[in-house]
Design a protein around this motif. Structure first.
Motif, short mmCIF file in Angstrom:
data_model
loop_
_atom_site.label_atom_id
_atom_site.label_comp_id
_atom_site.label_asym_id
_atom_site.label_seq_id
_atom_site.Cartn_x
_atom_site.Cartn_y
_atom_site.Cartn_z
N ALA A 150 0.82 -1.22 0.00
CA ALA A 150 0.00 0.00 0.00
C ALA A 150 0.85 1.26 0.00
O ALA A 150 1.83 1.38 0.74
N LYS A 151 0.46 2.21 -0.83
CA LYS A 151 1.06 3.54 -0.87
C LYS A 151 0.06 4.53 -0.31
O LYS A 151 -1.12 4.51 -0.70
N ILE A 152 0.49 5.39 0.59
CA ILE A 152 -0.40 6.38 1.18
C ILE A 152 -0.43 7.63 0.32
O ILE A 152 0.61 8.13 -0.11
N ILE A 153 -1.64 8.11 0.06
CA ILE A 153 -1.83 9.34 -0.70
C ILE A 153 -2.67 10.30 0.14
O ILE A 153 -3.74 9.92 0.63
N ALA A 154 -2.18 11.51 0.30
CA ALA A 154 -2.89 12.50 1.11
C ALA A 154 -2.39 13.90 0.75
O ALA A 154 -1.34 14.06 0.11
N HIS A 155 -3.14 14.88 1.19
CA HIS A 155 -2.74 16.28 1.02
C HIS A 155 -1.51 16.56 1.89
O HIS A 155 -1.35 15.96 2.96
N PRO A 156 -0.63 17.46 1.47
CA PRO A 156 0.59 17.74 2.25
C PRO A 156 0.35 18.18 3.69
O PRO A 156 1.20 17.96 4.55
N SER A 157 -0.80 18.80 3.98
CA SER A 157 -1.07 19.24 5.35
C SER A 157 -2.00 18.30 6.12
O SER A 157 -2.42 18.62 7.23
N CYS A 158 -2.27 17.14 5.55
CA CYS A 158 -3.19 16.19 6.19
C CYS A 158 -2.70 15.77 7.57
O CYS A 158 -3.51 15.58 8.49
N PHE A 159 -1.39 15.64 7.73
CA PHE A 159 -0.85 15.14 8.99
C PHE A 159 -0.27 16.24 9.88
O PHE A 159 0.50 15.95 10.79
N ASP A 160 -0.67 17.47 9.62
CA ASP A 160 -0.38 18.56 10.56
C ASP A 160 -1.21 18.35 11.83
O ASP A 160 -2.29 17.73 11.79
N LYS A 161 -0.74 18.89 12.95
CA LYS A 161 -1.47 18.73 14.20
C LYS A 161 -2.74 19.57 14.18
O LYS A 161 -2.73 20.71 13.71
N THR A 192 -3.29 28.36 14.18
CA THR A 192 -4.14 29.24 13.39
C THR A 192 -5.46 28.53 13.13
O THR A 192 -5.55 27.30 13.26
N ALA A 193 -6.47 29.28 12.75
CA ALA A 193 -7.76 28.68 12.40
C ALA A 193 -7.57 27.64 11.31
O ALA A 193 -6.82 27.86 10.35
N ASP A 194 -8.21 26.49 11.46
CA ASP A 194 -8.05 25.40 10.50
C ASP A 194 -9.20 25.41 9.50
O ASP A 194 -10.33 25.05 9.84
N TYR A 195 -8.91 25.81 8.29
CA TYR A 195 -9.91 25.82 7.22
C TYR A 195 -9.91 24.51 6.44
O TYR A 195 -10.56 24.41 5.41
N LEU A 196 -9.22 23.52 6.95
CA LEU A 196 -9.20 22.18 6.38
C LEU A 196 -8.88 22.19 4.88
O LEU A 196 -9.58 21.56 4.08
N PHE A 197 -7.82 22.87 4.50
CA PHE A 197 -7.42 22.86 3.10
C PHE A 197 -6.94 21.48 2.66
O PHE A 197 -6.79 21.21 1.48
N ASP A 198 -6.70 20.60 3.65
CA ASP A 198 -6.31 19.22 3.33
C ASP A 198 -7.51 18.35 2.95
O ASP A 198 -7.33 17.23 2.48
N ASP A 199 -8.72 18.87 3.10
CA ASP A 199 -9.91 18.07 2.80
C ASP A 199 -10.04 17.82 1.29
O ASP A 199 -10.05 18.75 0.49
N THR A 200 -10.16 16.54 0.92
CA THR A 200 -10.25 16.18 -0.48
C THR A 200 -11.24 15.04 -0.67
O THR A 200 -11.97 14.67 0.25
#
Length: 266
Positions: free
Chosen positions: A85-96, A159-167
């Motif tokens: 398995a290869k993991i695919i996610a947005h670059p900021s998905c694993f930010d705290k 900072t406020a999280d606008y969830l730009f990692d949401d896909t």
């Protein structure tokens, strides 16, 4: 394309699987197997075993966003359980991520994840197989879908999280697009419009996932009208959609029930 619901808030009567307030789907498409989100615990893997779904055959683990009800289940399995398995996610998905003092982010940082798994972090679309796309970062075009959830931690503090990692994912079928989403923090209408653009297809056949709709407000009203306007035949709202929101949608739309073990074939 075949989609099996491994984790959802809802379970069906007389089907004895586990539920939790989380989401995980297993998708078989074009010779590839995609695990979309891993829920909050090991529920997804227990249900997969009970349903005869072979997680070891997973080619991609795709994360919709970095909240723990979509990522924490990954901590219950090892790379040997899903060897290719290869993991695919947005670059900021694993930010705290936090809501107040409560940590609601993923169980690993990006660096920790890269030490364990083959990873691809992208805010651009990726074609996973012949007719299935990972959409990357979703442009925000509808004002009623702008909003944030909690905070995210950056080098400059929280900072406020606008969830730009949401896909989301989009499958192009002969009947039109079928969109697969996690929570739609980026807005289900925004997601749908971007899926049309990336896939070069204006017809939307169906959508499954969380739409993050709870209150009878302007966002819900506009979303219902958008679905009606686009003449979407099948809608499978689940996970983060309230009963009140489903009731409102059912007055104008063909709403389907979702629960663990649901199988959709297109």
């Amino acid at each position: 394309m075949k989609l099996t619901v491994l984790t959802d808030n809802n379970t069906y009567i007389d089907r004895y699987y586990l539920g939790e307030p989380a989401l995980s789907f297993f998708i078989e498409c074009g010779g590839k197997n995609i695990l979309f989100d891993t829920g909050y615990s090991d529920v997804f893997s227990k249900n997969a075993k009970a349903l005869g779904v072979d997680l070891s055959a997973t080619d991609y683990i795709v994360f919709s966003h970095g909240h723990d009800d979509h990522t924490k289940g990954l901590s219950t399995i090892s790379e040997t359980d899903i060897p290719k398995a290869k993991i695919i996610a947005h670059p900021s998905c694993f930010d705290k991520k936090y809501v107040g003092d409560l940590y609601v982010g993923a169980p690993y940082t990006k660096q920790q994840l890269k030490a364990r798994f083959d990873c691809s972090f992208s805010d651009k679309p990726i074609q996973l197989c012949s007719n299935l796309w990972y959409l990357g970062q979703i442009p925000r075009i509808f004002e009623y879908e702008n909003g944030c959830v909690g905070e995210t931690e950056t080098e400059n503090g929280r900072t406020a999280d606008y969830l730009f990692d949401d896909t989301a994912l989009a499958y192009k079928s002969e009947k039109g697009l079928f969109i697969i989403t996690g929570c739609s923090h980026s807005g289900i209408c925004n997601i749908t419009e971007y899926a049309k653009l990336i896939c070069g297809e204006d017809k939307v056949y169906g959508i499954i996932g969380g739409f993050h709709l709870f209150d009878d407000d302007i966002k819900l009203a506009e979303t219902v009208e958008y679905f009606v306007k686009n003449n979407i035949e099948l809608l499978y709202p689940c996970h983060c959609v309230s009963l009140a929101a489903k009731h409102r949608m059912m007055q104008k739309l063909n709403i389907q029930e979702v629960g663990v073990s649901l199988v959709i074939e297109i």
